[in-house]
Write an enzyme that holds these catalytic residues in place. Structure first.
Site, PDB file in Angstrom:
ATOM      1  N   HIS A   1      -0.169   2.187   9.413  1.00  0.00           N
ATOM      2  CA  HIS A   1      -1.323   1.319  10.658  1.00  0.00           C
ATOM      3  C   HIS A   1       0.219   0.903  11.388  1.00  0.00           C
ATOM      4  O   HIS A   1      -0.070   0.362  12.718  1.00  0.00           O
ATOM      5  CB  HIS A   1      -2.026   1.279   9.953  1.00  0.00           C
ATOM      6  CG  HIS A   1      -3.209   0.155  11.183  1.00  0.00           C
ATOM      7  ND1 HIS A   1      -3.897   1.035  12.505  1.00  0.00           N
ATOM      8  CD2 HIS A   1      -3.275  -1.195  10.770  1.00  0.00           C
ATOM      9  CE1 HIS A   1      -3.895  -0.016  12.825  1.00  0.00           C
ATOM     10  NE2 HIS A   1      -3.910  -0.833  12.043  1.00  0.00           N
ATOM     11  N   PHE A   2       0.208  -0.647  11.015  1.00  0.00           N
ATOM     12  CA  PHE A   2       0.408  -2.111  11.532  1.00  0.00           C
ATOM     13  C   PHE A   2       2.018  -1.332  12.002  1.00  0.00           C
ATOM     14  O   PHE A   2       2.481  -2.196  12.867  1.00  0.00           O
ATOM     15  CB  PHE A   2       0.198  -3.306  10.561  1.00  0.00           C
ATOM     16  CG  PHE A   2       0.651  -3.656   9.739  1.00  0.00           C
ATOM     17  CD1 PHE A   2       2.302  -3.495   9.989  1.00  0.00           C
ATOM     18  CD2 PHE A   2       0.353  -3.946   8.328  1.00  0.00           C
ATOM     19  CE1 PHE A   2       2.816  -3.842   8.456  1.00  0.00           C
ATOM     20  CE2 PHE A   2       0.420  -4.006   7.442  1.00  0.00           C
ATOM     21  CZ  PHE A   2       2.209  -4.307   7.193  1.00  0.00           C
ATOM     22  N   HIS A   3       2.952  -0.703  11.958  1.00  0.00           N
ATOM     23  CA  HIS A   3       4.054  -0.398  12.120  1.00  0.00           C
ATOM     24  C   HIS A   3       4.134   0.861  13.511  1.00  0.00           C
ATOM     25  O   HIS A   3       5.266   0.684  14.275  1.00  0.00           O
ATOM     26  CB  HIS A   3       4.924   0.852  10.759  1.00  0.00           C
ATOM     27  CG  HIS A   3       5.600  -0.328   9.661  1.00  0.00           C
ATOM     28  ND1 HIS A   3       4.404  -1.254   8.663  1.00  0.00           N
ATOM     29  CD2 HIS A   3       7.290  -1.101  10.009  1.00  0.00           C
ATOM     30  CE1 HIS A   3       5.826  -1.452   8.064  1.00  0.00           C
ATOM     31  NE2 HIS A   3       7.236  -1.252   9.344  1.00  0.00           N
TER      32      HIS A   3
ATOM     33  N   TYR B   1      -3.840  -9.327  18.076  1.00  0.00           N
ATOM     34  CA  TYR B   1      -3.565  -9.082  19.776  1.00  0.00           C
ATOM     35  C   TYR B   1      -2.680 -10.032  20.556  1.00  0.00           C
ATOM     36  O   TYR B   1      -2.352 -10.130  21.394  1.00  0.00           O
ATOM     37  CB  TYR B   1      -5.277  -9.280  20.640  1.00  0.00           C
ATOM     38  CG  TYR B   1      -6.160  -8.807  19.710  1.00  0.00           C
ATOM     39  CD1 TYR B   1      -5.915  -6.607  19.613  1.00  0.00           C
ATOM     40  CD2 TYR B   1      -6.941  -8.189  18.601  1.00  0.00           C
ATOM     41  CE1 TYR B   1      -6.998  -6.826  18.799  1.00  0.00           C
ATOM     42  CE2 TYR B   1      -8.137  -7.720  17.767  1.00  0.00           C
ATOM     43  CZ  TYR B   1      -7.712  -6.496  17.847  1.00  0.00           C
ATOM     44  OH  TYR B   1      -8.244  -5.371  17.601  1.00  0.00           O
TER      45      TYR B   1
ATOM     46  N   HIS C   1      -5.945 -11.223  11.406  1.00  0.00           N
ATOM     47  CA  HIS C   1      -6.324 -10.288  12.601  1.00  0.00           C
ATOM     48  C   HIS C   1      -6.479 -10.676  13.658  1.00  0.00           C
ATOM     49  O   HIS C   1      -5.672  -9.867  14.424  1.00  0.00           O
ATOM     50  CB  HIS C   1      -7.666  -9.277  12.160  1.00  0.00           C
ATOM     51  CG  HIS C   1      -7.796  -8.533  13.177  1.00  0.00           C
ATOM     52  ND1 HIS C   1      -7.566  -6.814  12.364  1.00  0.00           N
ATOM     53  CD2 HIS C   1      -8.076  -8.107  14.317  1.00  0.00           C
ATOM     54  CE1 HIS C   1      -7.330  -6.036  13.898  1.00  0.00           C
ATOM     55  NE2 HIS C   1      -8.419  -6.505  14.251  1.00  0.00           N
TER      56      HIS C   1
ATOM     57  N   ARG D   1       0.662  -0.076  -1.551  1.00  0.00           N
ATOM     58  CA  ARG D   1       1.856  -1.114  -0.355  1.00  0.00           C
ATOM     59  C   ARG D   1       2.043  -2.634  -1.315  1.00  0.00           C
ATOM     60  O   ARG D   1       1.064  -2.934  -2.256  1.00  0.00           O
ATOM     61  CB  ARG D   1       0.765  -1.642   0.442  1.00  0.00           C
ATOM     62  CG  ARG D   1      -0.437  -2.813   0.662  1.00  0.00           C
ATOM     63  CD  ARG D   1      -1.634  -3.124   1.315  1.00  0.00           C
ATOM     64  NE  ARG D   1      -0.566  -4.119   1.996  1.00  0.00           N
ATOM     65  CZ  ARG D   1      -1.374  -4.925   3.694  1.00  0.00           C
ATOM     66  NH1 ARG D   1      -2.494  -5.053   3.176  1.00  0.00           N
ATOM     67  NH2 ARG D   1      -0.094  -5.658   3.838  1.00  0.00           N
ATOM     68  N   ARG D   2       2.423  -3.198  -0.869  1.00  0.00           N
ATOM     69  CA  ARG D   2       3.314  -4.636  -1.206  1.00  0.00           C
ATOM     70  C   ARG D   2       4.155  -3.907  -3.031  1.00  0.00           C
ATOM     71  O   ARG D   2       3.677  -5.531  -3.554  1.00  0.00           O
ATOM     72  CB  ARG D   2       2.476  -5.380  -1.761  1.00  0.00           C
ATOM     73  CG  ARG D   2       1.437  -5.476  -0.117  1.00  0.00           C
ATOM     74  CD  ARG D   2       1.147  -7.194   0.093  1.00  0.00           C
ATOM     75  NE  ARG D   2      -0.116  -7.568   1.121  1.00  0.00           N
ATOM     76  CZ  ARG D   2      -0.895  -7.835   1.086  1.00  0.00           C
ATOM     77  NH1 ARG D   2      -1.983  -7.234   0.416  1.00  0.00           N
ATOM     78  NH2 ARG D   2      -1.879  -8.034   2.218  1.00  0.00           N
TER      79      ARG D   2
END
Length: 562
Positions: A384-386, A237, A233, A449-450
């Site tokens: 989300h992470f895209h 950052y 995680h 996903r995946r």
């Protein structure tokens, strides 16, 4: 031309970090390009279109959807982001302090990254490490993948030392002075990453490398997952903070204004140091063997990490409004229209910030102990992470090329190349927004996903509409990527040089509210103390659970499912 070349050589002799930074950037963007070429095939899969038979004919070494997904994730989420961070977060403080970094170590870090990348890439391309970018055991890849990845990641520890050495030398020459803003950001960033990367280092040294070399029979999947998410995680950052450093210190200048508050920027980065790492259990809400109390504590701490991003939104928006009004903007929203929308160096990070808003809201859902169960392991998560890494981080990196490449190479960027850059960033933003809608929507309809869902085209008829969004997004993003490739290499391969561009200072923004004579700034400048606090938080957040897990190891043998 010979005169120009000799002048550039003189610039590189005076500032040798420019060439090393360029090598990091070029290698990073090559990884982004190769990894992104697999992206449309992932998008088409989530549009129920199986394009992998075509890909196998074009690239015979690609044996499966999961190999393509592994290459896409590793190259984009790990390789590109790390190399960009190693470029930006060493070069910016060196130029701010006007000090030369340790060039022997800078080249050592580049060669470690390059060699590690090559060693890890060989089994990936040979379909011997199709373990996705999370490489969860008991999926077992070739030992060369784990060894290469370890060397690649450890190259960042050399970068950490380089920046800490710069800071130490500056402090010795300027006793009692507050660390300059960009350098403060870089030091805090690298210390955050050191704490965060320990989880991945422990996983590799204690488990993955001995296991892959055949020294041990098996690995405990839960322990490995826990150590991975110790790093997994806060790596978000690690992606994000180089972009934030540019947004705080370069973007206001590109907009024609100033940064409204130096202390707010410092406080945001300090909070990331404290709060980024003790949050990993929110990725393991569904995992057994971890006390729910600790999961809840990590959930709350994850929600706290939203605070520095909200502070960033306020500070940057205020800085942009100041710039817009300096440029003649009037009325409630007239300042927005007055901003330099013809400058890709400005437009790219601003569009990324706009995409980051719904991405951050989705992150609140992911961090919630209860709401996460609705979207866990669905297409919502890559949606989300895209919005995070593929929008804000990537767009900011793309936009940085328009001021960074001339500074590193002396090669000018023409008006035509800037217009092409505008088309690229708008198309990239549009494609990512369409994809975000499609993936989030599909996730709410329980599309996993995946998953190679295009092989089972009748499994999700209720998700037909969001799947159309994903197909459209894949096409738009492919066009944007091809235009970006053309634009990037048209600059890199250009023979025109203007040495004065390479000799010019970086466009750091001035500040309205500075750090002078502020108790809060002096307290925040005690970076060693805050690093110790952050380390204690990590020990408290992970120590009890890891002690329990290490006391009840349940190793299982490796699996190969591809």
């Amino acid at each position: 031309m010979a005169v120009r070349a000799s002048e550039i050589s003189r610039v590189y002799e005076a500032y040798p970090e420019k060439k090393a930074t360029l090598y990091f950037l070029v290698l990073g963007f090559l990884a982004l390009i190769v990894g992104s070429l697999f992206g449309p095939f992932q998008a088409l899969n989530y549009g129920n279109v199986d394009a992998y038979p075509l890909l196998k004919r074009l690239l015979p070494f690609v044996q499966s959807y999961y190999q393509g997904l592994t290459l896409h994730g590793v190259l984009n989420a790990i390789v590109f982001t790390q190399l960009f961070a190693q470029a930006i977060m060493v070069y910016l403080p060196a130029r701010e302090l006007n000090m030369r970094p340790n060039m022997g170590l800078m080249w050592l870090s580049w060669w470690m990254a390059f060699i590690g990348l090559v060693v890890a890439a060989l089994p990936l391309l040979a379909n011997e490490a199709t373990v996705l970018y999370t490489f969860y055991p008991p999926l077992k890849g070739h030992w060369a993948f784990y060894l290469g990845a370890s060397v690649f990641v450890l190259s960042t520890w050399v970068s950490i030392y380089i920046v800490l050495d710069l800071w130490r030398r500056w402090k010795a020459a300027n006793p009692g002075k507050v660390t300059p803003l960009v350098t403060y950001m870089a030091v805090v960033f690298w210390l955050m990453w050191f704490l965060a990367s320990l989880g991945l280092v422990l996983e590799a040294v204690l488990f993955l490398l001995p296991w892959s070399f055949g020294l041990v029979e098996g690995v405990d999947p839960l322990v490995a997952r826990t150590l991975f998410w110790w790093t997994g995680h806060p790596i978000v950052y690690f992606w994000l903070l180089p972009a934030y450093a540019i947004i705080y210190t370069i973007l206001p200048k590109q907009a024609g204004g100033k940064l409204v508050s130096d202390p707010m920027a410092r406080l945001a980065f300090l909070l990331f140091l404290l709060l980024s790492t003790p949050v990993g259990f929110h990725h393991q809400f569904a995992d057994p063997g971890i006390d729910p109390t600790w999961k809840m504590i990590h959930s709350v701490l994850t929600l706290f990490v939203a605070v520095p991003s909200l502070m960033t939104a306020f500070t940057v928006a205020a800085s942009l409004e100041f710039a817009g009004r300096l440029r003649g903007g009037r009325g409630l929203f007239g300042w927005i229209r007055a901003l330099p929308w013809d400058n890709p160096a400005f437009v790219a990070p601003v569009l990324g910030l706009l995409g980051f808003i719904p991405g951050g809201a989705g992150g609140i859902v992911n961090a919630s102990f209860t709401l996460d169960y609705v979207v866990h392991n669905t297409a919502w998560v890559p949606g989300h992470f895209h919005l995070q890494v593929a929008s804000l981080v990537t767009l900011t990196a793309m936009g940085s090329l328009y001021w960074l490449l001339p500074n590193l190479t002396g090669k000018p960027i023409s008006d035509a190349q800037r217009r092409l850059g505008l088309a690229v960033v708008w198309l990239w933003f549009l494609g990512m927004m369409i994809m975000a809608v499609g993936l989030h929507w599909a996730g709410l309809l329980n599309v996993p996903r995946r998953a190679y869902i295009a092989q089972v085209p009748d499994a999700y008829p209720h998700a037909a509409v969001p799947m159309v969004f994903n197909v459209l997004a894949g096409i738009v993003l492919l066009v944007a990527l091809l235009l970006f490739i053309y634009g990037l290499f048209s600059v890199l391969l250009s023979r025109e040089r203007k040495p004065e561009l390479a000799e010019a200072p970086l466009p750091f923004a001035e500040v309205i509210s500075g750090p002078e004579d502020r108790r809060l700034v002096l307290a925040m400048d005690r970076i060693g103390f805050w690093f110790a606090v952050a380390a204690i938080l990590v020990v408290l957040a992970y120590g009890p659970t890891l002690v329990q897990l290490f006391g009840h190891l349940n190793p299982v043998p490796g699996w190969r499912l591809w």
